[in-house]
Design a protein around this motif. Structure first.
Motif, short mmCIF file in Angstrom:
data_model
loop_
_atom_site.label_atom_id
_atom_site.label_comp_id
_atom_site.label_asym_id
_atom_site.label_seq_id
_atom_site.Cartn_x
_atom_site.Cartn_y
_atom_site.Cartn_z
N ARG A 22 0.83 -1.21 0.00
CA ARG A 22 0.00 0.00 0.00
C ARG A 22 0.87 1.26 0.00
N LEU A 23 1.94 1.24 0.80
CA LEU A 23 2.83 2.39 0.87
C LEU A 23 3.46 2.69 -0.49
N TYR A 24 4.05 1.65 -1.10
CA TYR A 24 4.71 1.88 -2.39
C TYR A 24 3.68 2.16 -3.49
N LEU A 30 1.26 8.84 -6.54
CA LEU A 30 1.62 10.26 -6.43
C LEU A 30 2.67 10.64 -7.47
N THR A 31 3.65 9.76 -7.70
CA THR A 31 4.68 10.03 -8.69
C THR A 31 4.09 10.14 -10.08
N VAL A 38 9.77 15.68 -14.19
CA VAL A 38 9.97 15.65 -12.73
C VAL A 38 10.12 14.21 -12.25
N ARG A 39 9.28 13.33 -12.79
CA ARG A 39 9.36 11.90 -12.43
C ARG A 39 10.75 11.35 -12.67
N ALA A 308 10.84 2.35 -6.71
CA ALA A 308 9.52 2.22 -6.08
C ALA A 308 8.70 1.14 -6.77
N GLU A 309 8.80 1.05 -8.09
CA GLU A 309 8.11 0.01 -8.84
C GLU A 309 8.61 -1.37 -8.40
#
Length: 471
Positions: A22-24, A30-31, A38-39, A308-309
Motif C-alpha cells: 500500500r505504501l509503495y 503520487l509520482t 519531474v518523475r 519504487a516500482e
C-alpha cells in the motif's frame, strides 16, 4: 497449484508486506501525477538513493557478446560511409542494446560507426574494447567539436538529449532519425522538436509499424512519408558454446537460492520501470499460479530505473502465499536465463520493438507478449505455445499516460489478468525444446544493420530511402 498452510510468523510477514504494498502503491500513484521530466529527473533518482539495495544476479558469460554479429563480408564493393550514432546514456534501456548491435554489425555493410553519447558506463567501455570509437559529450559545444573531429557522412539520432539534437541540426550533416517507441510521455514542446527533426531528416526509421503509425499521426505529412520500418534485431547465439539446459538451470538455482528442479520457469528480461509493468506482471502471475497444473516460477532480471516500482512488486509478491515462486534479479546473463527458461513474458504497457523478446525468439523460447509494438510480428515467428494477450492498460490503440496511470493504480486486477493466466497455462503444457547445436538461427542483428546501412547510404546521397512513401 495449491499453497501450503501458513505458519503464524509467515502470516505476520504477509501483513507487513501488504502494508508495504500500500505504501509503495501510494508512492507510485503520487509520482504518476507529476510531469514526466519531474518523475524521471528528480523523483526516480531520489527514490533510488532511498530504496536501492544489491540484487542477486547471474554474471554475464555470453558466448556472443551483446551487439556483436558472427557474420562478416567483404565491403570492398561498397563506398565507405562514416555514421555518427547520437544517443543518451548507453546503459539505459533497450536503445543501448540496439546501438551496440549496430556498432558491431554496420562495418560488414561498409559503414564505420562512431558513437556520441551522454556519460560513461559498462557498454561504452565494452564498445571501446571492441574497437568502436565512443565519445562522451555533455554540451552542444562538445558535440559540435566531436562531430567536426569525426567528420561523419551522416548522423543517426537515437533518442538523444536535446543538445545532441541541436548539434545534429546545426552541423548540416545529412540526418536520419530513429524512432524507438510510442512516446506517450512527450509534451507538446517535445513533439514540436520531433516534428522539426523528422521534417529536416532525409529519413526516419521506425522499429515497428505501430511506432510508424504513432509518429505519422503526429508529424507533418511530408515527414510521415519519409518513415521506413526496420525491426530491431538480436545477435545470434553460438549454440555449441552455450551451457546445457541443466547447467543453465543450475546457475539460475544458485542465483535465486532455491532449486528449480523440473519447475516451469518463466523469465522476464526487462528493466524495473513503470513502462514494463513489473508490479502488474507480478500480480497476474500470482493469479496464474492458482490455475497452474505444474509447479512454476517467474524470474525477473534487469536494471532498476524505478526503485519504487520494484519495491512495490516485491511487496505484492511477499503478501501472497505463493510469493516464493517469484524472484527478482539484477541485470543478468540473458543467454543463461533463456537457456534455463520454458517461457518468456513481457506484459508492458507500451514498447517500440522489444529487444529481449527478439532474443527469446532467436533462442527458441516460447513468448507471451502484451499487445504492443512488434508483438504481433514476433509471436508469428516464435516457438509453439507463444501468444499475444491484450494490453494491460486496455485498448492498445489508445495507450496514453493517463491510461497507464489508471492501470498502475489497479496492478492487482489489470484488465488482461485472465488472458495472461490462460496464456501461461497453455505455454506451461509445451515440452521444453530450446535451441540445439545445428539449429539454423537467423542473424536478425545483421539484417537490421544491412537495412540501416542502405538507408544511411541513401541519406548521404540525398536520396529518399526505398519504401518510405509506402511504409
Amino acid at each position: 497449484m495449491p499453497s501450503a498452510p501458513q505458519r503464524p510468523g509467515r502470516a505476520r510477514t504477509r501483513v507487513s508486506a501488504s502494508l508495504r504494498a500500500r505504501l509503495y502503491g501510494t508512492v507510485v500513484t503520487l509520482t504518476d501525477l507529476l510531469p514526466p521530466r519531474v518523475r524521471y529527473g528528480y523523483v526516480h533518482p531520489t527514490t533510488a538513493k532511498l530504496l536501492r539495495r544489491p540484487l542477486a544476479a547471474i554474471p554475464r558469460d555470453s558466448p556472443v557478446a551483446q551487439g556483436s554479429s558472427t557474420k562478416t563480408r567483404a565491403a570492398s564493393d561498397m563506398t565507405a560511409v562514416t555514421c555518427a550514432l547520437l544517443t543518451d546514456h548507453l546503459d539505459i534501456g533497450g536503445i543501448g542494446s540496439v546501438i551496440e548491435m549496430l556498432a558491431g554489425a554496420l562495418a560488414a555493410h561498409g559503414v564505420t560507426p562512431v558513437i556520441l553519447c551522454r556519460g560513461e558506463g559498462r557498454r561504452a567501455a565494452r564498445l571501446r574494447d571492441a574497437g568502436v570509437r565512443v565519445e562522451s559529450v555533455s554540451t552542444m559545444a562538445e558535440a559540435l567539436a566531436a562531430l567536426d573531429a569525426v567528420s561523419p557522412d551522416v548522423v543517426e539520432l537515437h533518442s538523444a538529449p536535446r543538445y545532441l539534437e541541436e548539434a545534429a541540426l546545426t552541423s548540416g550533416i545529412p540526418l536520419v532519425v530513429a524512432l524507438h517507441n510510442t512516446e506517450i510521455h512527450y509534451t507538446r514542446a517535445k513533439w514540436r522538436t520531433v516534428q522539426e527533426l523528422m521534417t529536416h531528416a532525409q529519413a526516419s526509421i521506425a522499429v515497428s509499424d505501430v511506432v510508424r503509425r504513432f509518429h505519422a499521426d503526429r508529424v507533418p505529412p511530408e515527414a510521415a512519408a519519409k518513415i521506413v520500418v526496420v525491426p530491431n534485431g538480436a545477435p545470434p547465439l553460438d549454440l555449441a558454446a552455450l551451457p546445457t539446459r541443466e547447467a543453465a538451470r543450475a546457475r539460475l538455482s544458485t542465483a535465486i537460492g532455491v532449486p528449480v528442479d523440473d519447475d516451469v520457469v518463466f523469465v522476464c528480461l526487462a528493466r524495473y520501470d513503470s513502462q514494463k509493468n513489473i508490479a502488474g506482471t507480478t500480480a497476474s502471475f500470482l493469479r496464474y499460479l492458482a490455475h497452474a497444473e505444474r509447479p512454476s516460477r517467474l524470474v525477473f532480471a534487469g536494471d532498476p530505473s524505478d526503485w519504487a516500482e520494484l519495491r512495490r512488486a516485491e511487496a505484492l509478491r511477499d503478501e501472497h502465499p505463493q510469493g516464493d515462486r517469484i524472484h527478482f534479479l539484477g541485470n543478468s546473463d540473458a543467454s543463461t536465463l533463456l537457456r534455463a527458461a520454458d517461457g518468456f513474458l513481457l506484459n508492458s504497457f507500451f514498447e517500440g520493438w522489444p529487444v529481449a523478446a527478439t532474443e527469446a525468439v532467436s533462442a527458441g523460447v516460447p513468448i507471451i507478449l502484451s499487445e504492443m509494438g512488434g508483438a504481433a510480428e514476433l509471436v508469428r515467428t516464435a516457438a509453439p505455445g507463444s501468444s499475444m494477450i491484450p494490453n494491460p492498460s486496455g485498448d492498445a490503440a489508445a495507450v496514453s499516460d493517463a491510461a497507464v496511470r489508471r492501470a498502475r493504480r489497479s496492478s492487482r486486477t489489470q484488465p488482461n489478468a485472465q488472458e495472461f493466466a490462460r496464456a501461461a497455462v497453455a505455454l506451461a503444457q509445451i515440452p521444453p525444446r530450446g535451441t540445439r547445436a545445428g539449429d539454423e538461427l537467423p542473424d536478425t542483428a545483421d539484417v537490421m544493420a544491412a537495412e540501416h546501412a542502405a538507408i544511411l547510404r541513401a541519406a548521404r546521397g540525398g536520396i529518399e530511402p526505398e519504401g518510405a512513401a509506402s511504409a
